[in-house]
Design a protein around this motif. Sequence first.
Motif, short mmCIF file in Angstrom:
data_model
loop_
_atom_site.label_atom_id
_atom_site.label_comp_id
_atom_site.label_asym_id
_atom_site.label_seq_id
_atom_site.Cartn_x
_atom_site.Cartn_y
_atom_site.Cartn_z
N UNK A 43 32.52 4.36 68.12
CA UNK A 43 33.42 3.97 69.22
C UNK A 43 32.87 2.78 69.97
N UNK A 44 33.70 2.21 70.82
CA UNK A 44 33.24 1.19 71.75
C UNK A 44 33.22 -0.23 71.24
N UNK A 45 33.51 -0.40 69.95
CA UNK A 45 33.50 -1.75 69.38
C UNK A 45 34.83 -1.97 68.65
N UNK A 67 33.76 0.29 76.72
CA UNK A 67 33.79 1.77 76.64
C UNK A 67 32.50 2.25 75.99
#
Lengths: 363, 363, 363, 363
Positions: free
Chosen positions: B73-75, B83
């Motif tokens: 997550x987050x990319x 995030x």
Amino acid sequence: MARNTFGKNWAVTTFGESHGAAVGCVIDGCPAGLPLNTAEINAELARRRPGRDGGAAAVSTPRAETDECEVLSGVYEGHTLGTPIAIIIRNMNTRSSDYDELKDIYRPGHADSTWDAKYGFRDYRGGGRSSGRETAARVAAGAVAKKFLIENGITILGWTESIGEITAPDFGAPDFCEAEIERNPFRLPSKDVEKAAALIKALRTEGDSIGGVVRCRVTGLPAALGEPVFGKLDAALAEAMLSIGAVKGFEIGAGFAASRLKGSQNNDINANHSGGVLGGISTGAPLEFRAAFKPVPSIAMEQQALSKDGAVRLISIKGRHDVCIAPRALPVVEAMAALILADFVLEQRLARVNLPPYADGHA
Amino acid sequence: MARNTFGKNWAVTTFGESHGAAVGCVIDGCPAGLPLNTAEINAELARRRPGRDGGAAAVSTPRAETDECEVLSGVYEGHTLGTPIAIIIRNMNTRSSDYDELKDIYRPGHADSTWDAKYGFRDYRGGGRSSGRETAARVAAGAVAKKFLIENGITILGWTESIGEITAPDFGAPDFCEAEIERNPFRLPSKDVEKAAALIKALRTEGDSIGGVVRCRVTGLPAALGEPVFGKLDAALAEAMLSIGAVKGFEIGAGFAASRLKGSQNNDINANHSGGVLGGISTGAPLEFRAAFKPVPSIAMEQQALSKDGAVRLISIKGRHDVCIAPRALPVVEAMAALILADFVLEQRLARVNLPPYADGHA
Amino acid sequence: MARNTFGKNWAVTTFGESHGAAVGCVIDGCPAGLPLNTAEINAELARRRPGRDGGAAAVSTPRAETDECEVLSGVYEGHTLGTPIAIIIRNMNTRSSDYDELKDIYRPGHADSTWDAKYGFRDYRGGGRSSGRETAARVAAGAVAKKFLIENGITILGWTESIGEITAPDFGAPDFCEAEIERNPFRLPSKDVEKAAALIKALRTEGDSIGGVVRCRVTGLPAALGEPVFGKLDAALAEAMLSIGAVKGFEIGAGFAASRLKGSQNNDINANHSGGVLGGISTGAPLEFRAAFKPVPSIAMEQQALSKDGAVRLISIKGRHDVCIAPRALPVVEAMAALILADFVLEQRLARVNLPPYADGHA
Amino acid sequence: MARNTFGKNWAVTTFGESHGAAVGCVIDGCPAGLPLNTAEINAELARRRPGRDGGAAAVSTPRAETDECEVLSGVYEGHTLGTPIAIIIRNMNTRSSDYDELKDIYRPGHADSTWDAKYGFRDYRGGGRSSGRETAARVAAGAVAKKFLIENGITILGWTESIGEITAPDFGAPDFCEAEIERNPFRLPSKDVEKAAALIKALRTEGDSIGGVVRCRVTGLPAALGEPVFGKLDAALAEAMLSIGAVKGFEIGAGFAASRLKGSQNNDINANHSGGVLGGISTGAPLEFRAAFKPVPSIAMEQQALSKDGAVRLISIKGRHDVCIAPRALPVVEAMAALILADFVLEQRLARVNLPPYADGHA
């Protein structure tokens, strides 16, 4: 993120500048029902104060700090309420004019230049918030933590292990004398403090200062305190010690000496090379650590300094400053250790679904 | 209070046991818009892995860790979203049976006994959460932090300063050779690593281990990072270093040597005895610190150990363990430093009512 | 300051975007020794899933979420270790192409425009991190918290109190039927759900949606949970509820109705107008609160929307979205309540110098 | 975990009991360089004080609180230093004897019984730490936050929306009169306060009290404040409002009314049903929220109460208490909103790798 709070379960926020109205602390997390009175806090504050005797004069500062605290909240009928305990210590005899000529000069070894770089605005009087004065608030908070630790059977003992090249007897050596620590101005655990006295006297005459090492030993700890990864007991102590202004190094147990040992030597189950911590958690053996103090940077001797405009200037710091800060910082070392330990004693109450039984029968 | 998160603005939570399904981390606070790809993280993970060459075999562990991470997550489209960035690294080739006979024995120098005292329940396989395996998650998180620091012009360089009594050339000495660090298995900044190789080889034959010291130097830091009291940059680094399993000591700048210096010596404005930090705030000079590693406690040589029932037993730890952990822990040292620095770079954005201008023109 | 962690003693960090690889959580602070298996977590995840029956079709979303979680750490031999519990739920069947035409349009009632304003960069697929998908991670974390609460005798019961203007029987009324809650797709505590079914059906045909209210009742709480000032139990619940995407209002006990009562009415010691909390601390009476959900903003009906360039456009949201989110959000409400309560059950262990005895004999 | 601190970047710790020496706060995180003087704080404290006129007498308390604060730290030469700002307000005219006969009685609607259950030890005088007196510290902290917000172009306006069944003109209605709010004792935005005056007078005669609703509107907010998941702006406001003693409900935007709306109604891009927040992040539209206050539980009318030994007793609370707390709590509502907003304005500085440009030209 606000950064003037230390600790999580036993959280202490300090406030105050050296030459402002007061320094103080708010202790949040001290459980309800702890017996506490103001005299106990003042007694610890007195230990931090200079000027106990002729020798102590040699380690004094320009200010007579007759620190008496006022407890503003959190205590009722001699017991803690479980609410925040706010304590203030007024700043007296603050001679701000001493600092007028240092307004635009960055004293070497002080936070003057870094403060300007950070905030662009500074209370230059006596170091402002970066002054050792702030540690009075920590000692007050530590006094309450010590009281809590004593209820839990935990005792903290600190002493000066070295001043410059002069080293005190090792703990357990025949000439190590615990009773002497608070009897001599250097807090050396020894009946023979002549060499230390001579060194301090000579340096004072020269207008110079010297570093030192404080050692601390905590007994009565249960095995179990500390968290396995980021809340390691020794990591917390390291942070606590380095949060004291002049500290430049920290060792737990064998410390740097362990880097020169073999595994077969260091593992010895009869020694305490670990200093009472394995994997970040207390083993039940005495906790042993050291903090190295640099020499006091405020020296009377003429020295080079940078001024705000970038020029190199020759300055001489006025006033009566400590020659070696280690002995006077010792109550601060103990206080910071007490804050960490109180925090972790509480933390351990959270470790198991069913609370483990403790020695005194309560879970 | 939960204690598996490190950092405030740039906060990293790690999870995972040595012989569980995976180790991993969640990075919370990485700003949006940072270019990032998985290969960059894997490259740092590879630095932590043993087995690069013949020499490295001497510092290997029982597990072939071909660590490839997965970013969950987050990319998005090669940039961070702002995030949380969750990264996992699967545990492969975990031979739990190696540990069966250690189920009821507390290995000396490990967290086995303290863990039982704390939680009353333990995953004994390979140290569980207390294993060095957990540091893979930190290295992954550190890789992202390093990327952010590079965007801010900050570079971290670590090397092995000593292995036992063998000391590397000092930084700045003619024979100090930065380019050699990643070329030899000991990460010594030197073309001559014969003595170290011989020592490691001899200890391996004996079934013993040895300690060491890692040194780290950070350049490109602006003056201003760190908070004056409890968020001192050096205190945060001390906590970060002691949070690494085998670390027993920390020094910033002159460290313990400062305790033996005079003020007139230590204040020298042309030296960097402070190690790049004054009053807890970066000065703009290179940041210099050291971490002392104890010898690896898992040794093949027969040694005494306590068993769960209190008896003393003779044990010999199987498997191929590191002889000196310092070189392999170096990427962990750098990673932890990177986490601290990323946290403080962000923190500095909060220091002034009006944001200060930075070198690159953005405020 | 990183903001993806919820709770202090029982701290949950969630991660994941709607159309990324996975969503998940890390639970930090769950004590050691709690019996736990993956099936228990999957059972709660199933409660959050749409598609149980014909009626449920009316409250479905475009994605068939057959959520099975993987527990990566923190559990060993069926018990929690005291270490972080990482749980991931893979995102399946993510049809990103559904969202291509919304790339530059800000859907009304969604976080699209605010996200761009905040981060300047966005994963527009299904709302990214702002998607309801993220709540799967909360439900997983809540399942563990519920297990802990059950060990402490605490039970959480939620139901749909209203859908639009249709109101369920009040708790305690003769036609209030707890057993029906999980039997009908609307989670109404009633045998008669015809009106609700007709309303949902009609709105679906129109391509419209409707709001609703969820009510929650917690029994078995000891008097004592919550902190007097900033850690009030009801304040924590309010934050928890408003952290759920579509929630616009919160009431504890009598709520807004209390603003129209006289003191002589509200003080009645036989009623529970306080909702089980006085001064922020649980009274021992059942905890009663409500959360108001706005209508689902994703509607098939044509509506005005702003595009990235500021123009007003007419759009129609594709896919099968919930008509009323309240019933399906109910497990999220329960999960968030469970997280708060687990946090405060632990917190209460810190309140007194000597731990108070609990009903089950352990302190 | 200590729970007397509110906020993360702009963190406020309050301390003090109603009848102790003082109440106060420490503000940690206010950036350096904010112009600030004590008079500005005292002006906000005066707004919280009863007794402005004949009408106000009807909403007074037993104590004449001539609250003048003392700023102990953090301010130098009229500007904030970036260090903690400690503020104390001495408790004057505390007539503890008023409470002697309530020592063993649990006043209905107060935290008396819950406090005993929690801590086992209590300062019963005037509610101790649970007293509304504590909110003076919040108003002082809020005054500083307001100053910071004004520098950022953000303004907070609160008013009494209803007292019992009496409702003020809606914002934007022809008879809504902002200028009247501070002119009448009820803080109603109206020239016609006769009905409210009559109601309060009647209730006072009866010895009864009444609830009310406070509404708040914030303008000048940039789109971008708030975090997508657990740091939602509206969730933070909900927690902030429920942290005020008598608050039982919270609404953002349409609130509970939204639960009765259709999506096609609620999505209207020309209305502000969202109250200025979408997905937890500010939209740039005015922020609109409400807090519902229960009737003051301290009433002169005779009522049933439980005593410590479990018996039901008839009591009548002495002293002059507020009949409706909403008007007097309004500055507390504003203060809490200001603390949240200051926190989030700072937070937004951390959102992007490159800081976004702001309206005033600084990034």
